[in-house]
Write an enzyme that holds these catalytic residues in place. Structure first.
Site, PDB file in Angstrom:
ATOM      1  CE  LYS A 169       8.326  20.032 -38.154  1.00 41.38           C
ATOM      2  NZ  LYS A 169       7.800  19.735 -36.829  1.00 41.38           N
TER       3      LYS A 169
ATOM      4  N   GLY B  50      11.850  10.665 -31.549  1.00 36.42           N
ATOM      5  CA  GLY B  50      12.047  11.163 -32.921  1.00 36.42           C
ATOM      6  C   GLY B  50      12.290  12.664 -32.901  1.00 36.42           C
TER       7      GLY B  50
HETATM    8  P1  NAD Z   1       9.182  10.947 -35.854  1.00 34.47           P
HETATM    9  O1  NAD Z   1       8.789   9.922 -36.852  1.00 34.47           O
HETATM   10  O2  NAD Z   1      10.460  11.715 -36.038  1.00 34.47           O
HETATM   11  O3  NAD Z   1       9.276  10.260 -34.399  1.00 34.47           O
HETATM   12  C1  NAD Z   1       8.252   9.482 -33.837  1.00 34.47           C
HETATM   13  C2  NAD Z   1       8.915   8.470 -32.909  1.00 34.47           C
HETATM   14  O4  NAD Z   1       7.884   7.814 -32.175  1.00 34.47           O
HETATM   15  C3  NAD Z   1       9.698   7.368 -33.633  1.00 34.47           C
HETATM   16  O5  NAD Z   1      11.035   7.351 -33.141  1.00 34.47           O
HETATM   17  C4  NAD Z   1       8.936   6.089 -33.284  1.00 34.47           C
HETATM   18  O6  NAD Z   1       9.788   4.958 -33.160  1.00 34.47           O
HETATM   19  C5  NAD Z   1       8.320   6.478 -31.963  1.00 34.47           C
HETATM   20  N1  NAD Z   1       7.195   5.641 -31.536  1.00 34.47           N
HETATM   21  C6  NAD Z   1       6.257   5.005 -32.295  1.00 34.47           C
HETATM   22  N2  NAD Z   1       5.416   4.297 -31.503  1.00 34.47           N
HETATM   23  C7  NAD Z   1       5.818   4.504 -30.218  1.00 34.47           C
HETATM   24  C8  NAD Z   1       5.346   4.054 -28.955  1.00 34.47           C
HETATM   25  N3  NAD Z   1       4.286   3.228 -28.851  1.00 34.47           N
HETATM   26  N4  NAD Z   1       6.008   4.449 -27.834  1.00 34.47           N
HETATM   27  C9  NAD Z   1       7.078   5.267 -27.917  1.00 34.47           C
HETATM   28  N5  NAD Z   1       7.568   5.734 -29.103  1.00 34.47           N
HETATM   29  C10 NAD Z   1       6.945   5.352 -30.229  1.00 34.47           C
HETATM   30  O7  NAD Z   1       7.929  11.924 -35.725  1.00 34.47           O
HETATM   31  P2  NAD Z   1       7.928  13.418 -35.124  1.00 34.47           P
HETATM   32  O8  NAD Z   1       8.309  14.378 -36.183  1.00 34.47           O
HETATM   33  O9  NAD Z   1       8.690  13.402 -33.847  1.00 34.47           O
HETATM   34  O10 NAD Z   1       6.369  13.637 -34.876  1.00 34.47           O
HETATM   35  C11 NAD Z   1       5.687  12.940 -33.828  1.00 34.47           C
HETATM   36  C12 NAD Z   1       4.265  13.492 -33.711  1.00 34.47           C
HETATM   37  O11 NAD Z   1       4.335  14.871 -33.304  1.00 34.47           O
HETATM   38  C13 NAD Z   1       3.479  13.489 -35.006  1.00 34.47           C
HETATM   39  O12 NAD Z   1       2.190  13.021 -34.725  1.00 34.47           O
HETATM   40  C14 NAD Z   1       3.411  14.953 -35.410  1.00 34.47           C
HETATM   41  O13 NAD Z   1       2.245  15.258 -36.129  1.00 34.47           O
HETATM   42  C15 NAD Z   1       3.394  15.634 -34.052  1.00 34.47           C
HETATM   43  N6  NAD Z   1       3.863  17.029 -34.020  1.00 34.47           N
HETATM   44  C16 NAD Z   1       3.149  17.934 -33.291  1.00 34.47           C
HETATM   45  C17 NAD Z   1       3.593  19.250 -33.195  1.00 34.47           C
HETATM   46  C18 NAD Z   1       2.787  20.250 -32.398  1.00 34.47           C
HETATM   47  O14 NAD Z   1       3.127  21.456 -32.396  1.00 34.47           O
HETATM   48  N7  NAD Z   1       1.751  19.832 -31.715  1.00 34.47           N
HETATM   49  C19 NAD Z   1       4.763  19.659 -33.837  1.00 34.47           C
HETATM   50  C20 NAD Z   1       5.476  18.697 -34.568  1.00 34.47           C
HETATM   51  C21 NAD Z   1       5.010  17.389 -34.661  1.00 34.47           C
END
Ligand code: NAD
Length: 223
Positions: A25, A88
């Site tokens: 992305k 994130g």
């Molecule tokens: P990312 O890596 O950019 O961000 C994830 C963040 O979570 C990181 O900053 C990390 O430090 C933090 N984190 C980890 N453990 C944590 C905790 N215990 N408490 C609080 N924060 C914590 O990832 P992303 O791109 O933001 O994706 C996150 C999730 O969203 C993934 O599982 C992805 O598959 C999902 N997602 C779902 C959709 C949807 O439409 N449902 C769309 C996009 C992404």
């Protein structure tokens, strides 16, 4: 070969564009010819549309999908207090969309202090920083909406980002994780008496937005 793929897409006459997912992305946001304002602020795209002349336009609708799913679940974010775990890419998208939807206050929790600082920068740039703060699980007693926007609970992991038993029972608990559909967090939230929203509802809500962005939505608006 993402850059080469997008160059191919520019010349691909019968392709409307493409859908972009992890981990492409952010790189794609820098490679397209133009973006919407929200995608520019987020530095990420999840949709790319190809014009007849081969120009590529990017948009980012993860946050809009989340809001659409909330409203389909009869939860109106305007005037509510939210707590989001994860600052994130998805956390940033939720920040913009929840603020635009009129949320009163959002606290973000993330173990990565750099992510929280970058999110606060985004809040200042988008001029919504008066409603955004860094938070802890101690804030859970006063929230109407608690969201897992981290990968915690994915693919059989039985950890939860917070204990939903600390929430008031009227709260909505939403997860962005799509596999499994019902995460350990959502199961525990349901057992506590809270309403829940799955990550699949958030991604399904984007289907109509995707078709609309590509100009493929039938005239009656139904996908
Ligand atoms: P990312 O890596 O950019 O961000 C994830 C963040 O979570 C990181 O900053 C990390 O430090 C933090 N984190 C980890 N453990 C944590 C905790 N215990 N408490 C609080 N924060 C914590 O990832 P992303 O791109 O933001 O994706 C996150 C999730 O969203 C993934 O599982 C992805 O598959 C999902 N997602 C779902 C959709 C949807 O439409 N449902 C769309 C996009 C992404």
């Amino acid at each position: 070969a993402v850059a080469a793929f997008l160059q191919t897409l520019r010349g691909w006459h019968n392709a409307p564009g493409c859908i972009v997912t992890v981990p492409h992305k952010s790189p794609c946001a820098a490679l397209v010819d133009e973006t919407t304002e929200r995608a520019r602020l987020l530095g990420a795209v999840n949709l790319i549309r190809r014009s007849d002349r081969g120009r590529l336009t990017g948009d980012m609708v993860d946050g809009l999908g989340f809001i659409a799913a909330l409203r389909a679940n009869r939860f109106e974010p305007a005037g509510k207090n939210a707590m989001v775990f994860g600052a994130g890419a998805v956390g940033r998208a939720l920040l913009l969309s929840l603020a635009e939807a009129g949320i009163q206050r959002i606290a973000f929790s993330d173990p990565d202090a750099g992510r929280v600082a970058a999110l606060m920068d985004l809040a200042r740039t988008a001029r919504v920083d008066d409603r955004i703060s860094a938070g802890t699980v101690d804030d859970l007693g006063a929230v109407d909406l608690a969201v897992n926007a981290s990968p915690v609970g994915m693919n059989g992991e039985d950890r939860m980002p917070f204990d939903p038993a600390r929430l008031p029972r009227h709260a909505m608990v939403a997860d962005v994780v799509t596999k499994p559909v019902e995460t350990p967090l959502l199961r525990a939230a349901k057992a506590h008496g809270c309403r829940i929203q799955t990550g699949l509802e958030m991604s399904d809500a984007q289907a109509t937005m995707q078709l609309d962005f590509f100009g493929l939505l039938p005239a009656d608006g139904a996908p």
